[in-house]
Design a protein around this motif. Structure first.
Motif, PDB file in Angstrom:
ATOM      1  N   ASP A 204       0.837  -1.199   0.000  1.00  0.00           N
ATOM      2  CA  ASP A 204       0.000   0.000   0.000  1.00  0.00           C
ATOM      3  C   ASP A 204       0.874   1.251   0.000  1.00  0.00           C
ATOM      4  N   ILE A 205       0.212   2.407  -0.223  1.00  0.00           N
ATOM      5  CA  ILE A 205       0.954   3.673  -0.287  1.00  0.00           C
ATOM      6  C   ILE A 205       1.737   3.907   0.996  1.00  0.00           C
ATOM      7  N   TRP A 206       1.113   3.683   2.151  1.00  0.00           N
ATOM      8  CA  TRP A 206       1.804   3.955   3.421  1.00  0.00           C
ATOM      9  C   TRP A 206       3.026   3.059   3.581  1.00  0.00           C
ATOM     10  N   GLN A 207       2.987   1.861   3.020  1.00  0.00           N
ATOM     11  CA  GLN A 207       4.145   0.966   3.085  1.00  0.00           C
ATOM     12  C   GLN A 207       5.259   1.447   2.156  1.00  0.00           C
ATOM     13  N   SER A 208       4.875   2.015   1.023  1.00  0.00           N
ATOM     14  CA  SER A 208       5.851   2.614   0.106  1.00  0.00           C
ATOM     15  C   SER A 208       6.545   3.801   0.775  1.00  0.00           C
ATOM     16  N   ILE A 209       5.766   4.624   1.480  1.00  0.00           N
ATOM     17  CA  ILE A 209       6.331   5.775   2.203  1.00  0.00           C
ATOM     18  C   ILE A 209       7.322   5.288   3.259  1.00  0.00           C
ATOM     19  N   GLN A 210       6.905   4.256   3.997  1.00  0.00           N
ATOM     20  CA  GLN A 210       7.778   3.713   5.046  1.00  0.00           C
ATOM     21  C   GLN A 210       9.075   3.179   4.462  1.00  0.00           C
ATOM     22  N   LYS A 211       8.970   2.471   3.338  1.00  0.00           N
ATOM     23  CA  LYS A 211      10.165   1.920   2.687  1.00  0.00           C
ATOM     24  C   LYS A 211      11.101   3.048   2.255  1.00  0.00           C
ATOM     25  N   LEU A 212      10.513   4.110   1.687  1.00  0.00           N
ATOM     26  CA  LEU A 212      11.305   5.252   1.226  1.00  0.00           C
ATOM     27  C   LEU A 212      11.989   5.945   2.396  1.00  0.00           C
ATOM     28  N   ASP A 213      11.239   6.187   3.471  1.00  0.00           N
ATOM     29  CA  ASP A 213      11.819   6.828   4.657  1.00  0.00           C
ATOM     30  C   ASP A 213      12.923   5.973   5.264  1.00  0.00           C
ATOM     31  N   LYS A 214      12.671   4.663   5.382  1.00  0.00           N
ATOM     32  CA  LYS A 214      13.670   3.772   5.988  1.00  0.00           C
ATOM     33  C   LYS A 214      14.956   3.750   5.169  1.00  0.00           C
ATOM     34  N   GLN A 215      14.803   3.840   3.851  1.00  0.00           N
ATOM     35  CA  GLN A 215      15.991   3.887   2.993  1.00  0.00           C
ATOM     36  C   GLN A 215      16.816   5.139   3.311  1.00  0.00           C
ATOM     37  N   GLY A 216      16.133   6.272   3.466  1.00  0.00           N
ATOM     38  CA  GLY A 216      16.825   7.506   3.837  1.00  0.00           C
ATOM     39  C   GLY A 216      17.443   7.415   5.220  1.00  0.00           C
ATOM     40  N   MET A 217      16.710   6.845   6.174  1.00  0.00           N
ATOM     41  CA  MET A 217      17.215   6.709   7.534  1.00  0.00           C
ATOM     42  C   MET A 217      18.455   5.814   7.570  1.00  0.00           C
ATOM     43  N   ASN A 218      18.428   4.736   6.785  1.00  0.00           N
ATOM     44  CA  ASN A 218      19.588   3.840   6.729  1.00  0.00           C
ATOM     45  C   ASN A 218      20.823   4.566   6.196  1.00  0.00           C
ATOM     46  N   LEU A 219      20.616   5.436   5.207  1.00  0.00           N
ATOM     47  CA  LEU A 219      21.740   6.195   4.650  1.00  0.00           C
ATOM     48  C   LEU A 219      22.256   7.218   5.659  1.00  0.00           C
ATOM     49  N   ILE A 220      21.361   7.859   6.392  1.00  0.00           N
ATOM     50  CA  ILE A 220      21.787   8.800   7.427  1.00  0.00           C
ATOM     51  C   ILE A 220      22.628   8.066   8.480  1.00  0.00           C
ATOM     52  N   GLU A 221      22.232   6.851   8.802  1.00  0.00           N
ATOM     53  CA  GLU A 221      22.987   6.068   9.794  1.00  0.00           C
ATOM     54  C   GLU A 221      24.414   5.770   9.331  1.00  0.00           C
ATOM     55  N   THR A 222      24.663   5.758   8.015  1.00  0.00           N
ATOM     56  CA  THR A 222      26.031   5.519   7.516  1.00  0.00           C
ATOM     57  C   THR A 222      26.920   6.740   7.727  1.00  0.00           C
ATOM     58  N   LEU A 223      26.310   7.879   8.079  1.00  0.00           N
ATOM     59  CA  LEU A 223      27.028   9.131   8.334  1.00  0.00           C
ATOM     60  C   LEU A 223      27.773   9.629   7.096  1.00  0.00           C
TER      61      LEU A 223
END
Length: 295
Positions: A204-223
């Motif tokens: 669903d759309i909300w799951q797509s949003i979550q996937k997109l956000d998590k991808q960004g969060m994972n990249l932020i965690e790499t510093l």
């Protein structure tokens, strides 16, 4: 002495000191200390009914006994700004108690010739810094006369300017007596935000949003600041605090290249959406909390 009024109290959060104190207490008690003591946190700035519980996960990582200065980097929502701006007030009011701005640090920042002053109206219109003030007051209440704040409004910075401000702020981040608060919500999805990216493979759309956000969060965690910049270019995710986040990542990158070779770890601790989107008529805003520690 000039005091900035709590212009969003009574609408975005409670203007009753008693009610606000109880609410913040409840949220902080429900969060876990798992990645502290924080040298920097990322936390949302929406109305507390939407994001207050998420923000608690970031503030729970703060050790108030060591903090003498709190830098608050918030994006500019109303004023076009190519750089960063500092407040013209000397204190910021909260329903709990007033917070004093560190004029000595302000003088040091002005001396770099890379900071301008925000007008009082722009300051009071902006919510991205104000929404953190009650949490700062609550977490620091036992040391209320022993710390200062350094509010910084961050404009629409190019990657080069994110690096510039990151280099300027890196020595302050290196000081264990300083806490950095990075004010940011995550994806603003829906036609009213003019952002409707949808990866159907996610569900669903909300799951797509979550996937997109998590991808960004994972990249932020790499510093890695350039990896986060590339992600934003590719997806255009409407993370409103992307420039404050970019400044933090650039400051971290600067410190990693010094002879001391600071070891740091950033971890996201909580994530939520204001509502779940199922159709193109829906909309939502995402919220995330993270903590950066020095190992």
């Amino acid at each position: 002495m000039s005091v900035r009024r709590a212009s969003h109290a009574g609408s975005w959060y409670s203007d009753s000191a008693k009610d606000l104190d109880r609410q913040l207490d409840d949220w902080l008690n429900n969060a876990h200390l798992s990645h502290g003591p924080a040298r920097a946190i990322i936390a949302p700035h929406a109305g507390y009914q939407y994001s207050g519980a998420v923000g608690a996960y970031a503030y729970r990582q703060v050790s108030p006994v060591v903090v003498k200065r709190v830098f608050i980097l918030g994006p500019s929502h109303h004023v076009r700004l190519a750089g960063c701006a500092l407040s013209g007030f000397t204190k910021y009011r909260t329903p709990l108690f007033d917070l004093t701005i560190d004029q000595r640090v302000y003088d040091e920042l002005y001396a770099t010739d890379h900071f301008e002053s925000m007008s009082s109206s722009a300051d009071e219109d902006e919510h991205s810094i104000e929404m953190h003030l009650p949490y700062v007051a609550k977490v620091m209440e036992d040391y209320r006369d022993q710390f200062t704040i350094v509010p910084i409004m961050v404009g629409s910075l190019t990657p080069d300017r994110e690096h510039l401000y990151g280099r300027i702020l890196a020595p302050y981040l290196a000081d264990p007596q300083n806490l950095f608060i990075i004010s940011s919500d995550f994806c603003h999805w829906g036609q009213r935000f003019r952002y409707t990216y949808f990866d159907r493979s996610a569900g669903d759309i909300w799951q797509s949003i979550q996937k997109l956000d998590k991808q960004g969060m994972n990249l932020i965690e790499t510093l890695n600041p350039s990896a986060f910049t590339e992600y934003l270019k590719k997806y255009g995710n409407t993370i409103c605090g992307r420039h404050p986040i970019g400044v933090l990542l650039s400051a971290v990158s600067t410190l990693q290249k010094t002879s001391n070779g600071h070891r740091m770890s950033l971890k996201f601790l909580q994530y939520a959406q204001s509502s779940r989107c199922f159709s193109s008529n829906d909309s939502s805003v995402s919220y995330a909390a993270a903590s950066l520690i020095f190992e």
